[in-house]
Design an enzyme around this catalytic site. Structure first.
Site, PDB file in Angstrom:
ATOM      1  N   TRP A 145       0.710  -1.175   0.172  1.00  0.00           N
ATOM      2  CA  TRP A 145      -0.109   0.047   0.073  1.00  0.00           C
ATOM      3  C   TRP A 145       0.990   1.239   0.028  1.00  0.00           C
ATOM      4  O   TRP A 145       1.822   1.280   0.675  1.00  0.00           O
ATOM      5  CB  TRP A 145      -0.789  -0.123   1.229  1.00  0.00           C
ATOM      6  CG  TRP A 145      -1.905   1.223   1.357  1.00  0.00           C
ATOM      7  CD1 TRP A 145      -2.814   1.588   0.248  1.00  0.00           C
ATOM      8  CD2 TRP A 145      -2.269   1.777   2.558  1.00  0.00           C
ATOM      9  NE1 TRP A 145      -3.511   2.497   0.832  1.00  0.00           N
ATOM     10  CE2 TRP A 145      -3.094   2.786   2.201  1.00  0.00           C
ATOM     11  CE3 TRP A 145      -1.616   1.763   3.782  1.00  0.00           C
ATOM     12  CZ2 TRP A 145      -3.788   3.679   3.041  1.00  0.00           C
ATOM     13  CZ3 TRP A 145      -2.179   2.706   4.778  1.00  0.00           C
ATOM     14  CH2 TRP A 145      -3.208   3.699   4.362  1.00  0.00           C
ATOM     15  N   ALA A 154      -6.382  -4.898   7.624  1.00  0.00           N
ATOM     16  CA  ALA A 154      -7.099  -3.804   7.064  1.00  0.00           C
ATOM     17  C   ALA A 154      -8.655  -4.220   6.491  1.00  0.00           C
ATOM     18  O   ALA A 154      -9.471  -3.860   6.306  1.00  0.00           O
ATOM     19  CB  ALA A 154      -6.651  -2.991   6.357  1.00  0.00           C
ATOM     20  N   ASP A 169      -0.425  -5.616   9.374  1.00  0.00           N
ATOM     21  CA  ASP A 169      -1.519  -4.646   9.122  1.00  0.00           C
ATOM     22  C   ASP A 169      -2.636  -5.678   8.585  1.00  0.00           C
ATOM     23  O   ASP A 169      -2.652  -6.358   7.420  1.00  0.00           O
ATOM     24  CB  ASP A 169      -0.908  -3.838   7.735  1.00  0.00           C
ATOM     25  CG  ASP A 169      -2.074  -2.804   7.335  1.00  0.00           C
ATOM     26  OD1 ASP A 169      -3.066  -2.776   7.818  1.00  0.00           O
ATOM     27  OD2 ASP A 169      -1.740  -2.251   6.537  1.00  0.00           O
TER      28      ASP A 169
HETATM   29  C1  LMR Z   1      -6.934   1.743  -0.621  1.00  0.00           C
HETATM   30  O1  LMR Z   1      -5.911   1.180  -0.750  1.00  0.00           O
HETATM   31  O2  LMR Z   1      -7.631   2.230  -1.665  1.00  0.00           O
HETATM   32  C2  LMR Z   1      -7.522   1.976   0.834  1.00  0.00           C
HETATM   33  O3  LMR Z   1      -6.749   1.503   1.812  1.00  0.00           O
HETATM   34  C3  LMR Z   1      -7.985   3.489   0.854  1.00  0.00           C
HETATM   35  C4  LMR Z   1      -6.787   4.383   0.973  1.00  0.00           C
HETATM   36  O4  LMR Z   1      -6.897   5.081   2.117  1.00  0.00           O
HETATM   37  O5  LMR Z   1      -5.905   4.425   0.275  1.00  0.00           O
END
Ligand code: LMR
Length: 391
Positions: free
Chosen positions: A126, A209, A207
């Site tokens: 991410w 989520a 993590d």
């Molecule tokens: C994403 O990866 O789209 C979500 O976790 C939202 C974000 O805050 O990036």
């Protein structure tokens, strides 16, 4: 003073939200930011959340401060939801503003405890992970994760890179539903990673989520539970944004597992970090989650709706894989059905992603990550044909 500031690069995921809004085409498709949408394109408030909000409005008598760690009942409920029974005496925890808040606090805790600790991130991960690590000025390293050719895990590369972890380094692992790839370790691979990191005396940093979005609420926590049982110290940053659908309420938790003897000191440091950054964590979302998890009927309804959501995403995955087979006359995209969670990385080039946006009004992240939950039965074949057209 402020003239010294430089423009910041735009967040690649959040940028897409604005671009999509500005697009006047009525048949545009948003597969960008990770937000669940139902078949009508709506991100619904879950039934159990609505019910808890109603009850809260009727019964709440004060909005005075909670504790620095948030409400103990919320933290206990989250430890139970994520880890199950048996960890309470090892678990220090704080409520945080969303999962991102938990990640930020975890990194600050690592830096306070061991400024030399390197933070290892999967490649890719991410984008906000490396962004925050860099912002905090912490040493960072990458480990190979995704195999582009197979759209699966580069397990040999992963193990080779993690062999370079030094004692005390923190290794960030996606507990389930890897973002952005959708490719996940098998239980046997988790066992090997755990054994390697144990030998390296690393500190796992999980993590989590998307618990409940992959293989099920308990199945998605299984790897985290294994890690929790295997190491003396583990950090877990978890989010309620997706599985409770309360994105804007900013509801997360940071759990730091330690020994029962060290727990009070670790808890004190977590409270200190909350105080330095924002004093008290947000309460509304955390309170709703607690009300749901403490009420058998609300829990059952929440689980049922979450399961519906999960199965809907699995159905869309299978449909998309089937439609892509038809449209491309190949099995190149079969992996979409095997990936888990909200995301899959399709393996398209940046130029193909731009063409999809410009020619077909289909928005996805530049690395060709799509949000499966942005699709519905009508848009799946549209996407498949559009992809085939740019190959
Ligand atoms: C994403 O990866 O789209 C979500 O976790 C939202 C974000 O805050 O990036």
């Amino acid at each position: 003073m402020l003239e010294a500031l430089n423009p910041q690069p735009q967040d690649k995921i959040l940028q897409l939200i604005a671009m999509f809004r500005e697009d006047a085409r009525t048949d545009k498709i948003d597969l960008g930011v990770g937000v669940y949408k139902d078949a009508t394109g709506l991100t619904p408030v879950m039934r159990a959340i609505k019910a808890a909000e109603k009850k809260l409005w009727e019964t709440e008598t004060t909005k005075t401060y909670t504790g620095l760690a948030g409400e103990p009942a919320y933290n206990a409920a989250m430890v139970q939801l994520i880890l199950g029974a048996g960890f309470a005496d090892r678990a220090a925890s704080i409520a945080t503003p969303g999962g991102t808040g938990a990640i930020r606090q975890a990194l600050e805790l690592i830096r306070m405890a061991n400024p030399a600790a390197k933070v290892w991130l999967s490649a890719p991960t991410w984008p906000n992970h490396p962004s925050i690590v860099k912002f905090l000025g912490m040493p960072m390293a990458e480990y190979r994760y995704f195999d582009v050719a197979s759209s699966g895990i580069d397990f040999a590369g992963l193990m080779a890179d993690l062999a370079g972890v030094a004692a005390g380094d923190a290794v960030l692992l996606h507990g389930c539903c890897h973002n952005p790839t959708g490719a996940n370790l098998t239980p046997a691979q988790w066992d090997e990673v755990i054994a390697l990191l144990q030998a390296k005396k690393a500190v796992p940093f999980v993590d989590l989520a998307y618990q409940g979005f992959g293989d099920g609420l308990d199945a998605d926590a299984e790897a985290t539970r294994k890690v929790a049982a295997a190491f003396p110290e583990v950090l877990i940053a978890a989010s309620c944004s997706k599985n409770f659908g309360i994105y804007r309420e900013r509801t997360g938790v940071l759990i730091a597992l330690t020994s029962p003897e060290r727990k009070a000191v670790v808890q004190g440091n977590l409270n200190f970090l909350n105080r330095q950054n924002y004093s008290f964590p947000p309460d509304h979302g955390a309170r709703l989650v607690t009300m749901i998890l403490e009420d058998a009927a609300l829990t059952a309804d929440w689980k049922a709706e979450l399961e519906e959501t999960r199965l809907n995403m699995l159905t869309l995955r299978q449909q998309l894989a089937d439609e892509l087979r038809k449209a491309t006359n190949s099995d190149r995209f079969d992996f979409v059905a095997h990936h888990r969670g909200m995301f899959s990385r399709l393996g398209l080039t940046e130029a193909q992603v731009v063409r999809l946006r410009e020619e077909a009004g289909i928005y996805m992240v530049g690395d060709s990550r799509i949000n499966i939950a942005g699709l519905n039965a009508q848009t799946v074949p549209v996407l498949a044909r559009a992809i085939a057209a740019v190959l």
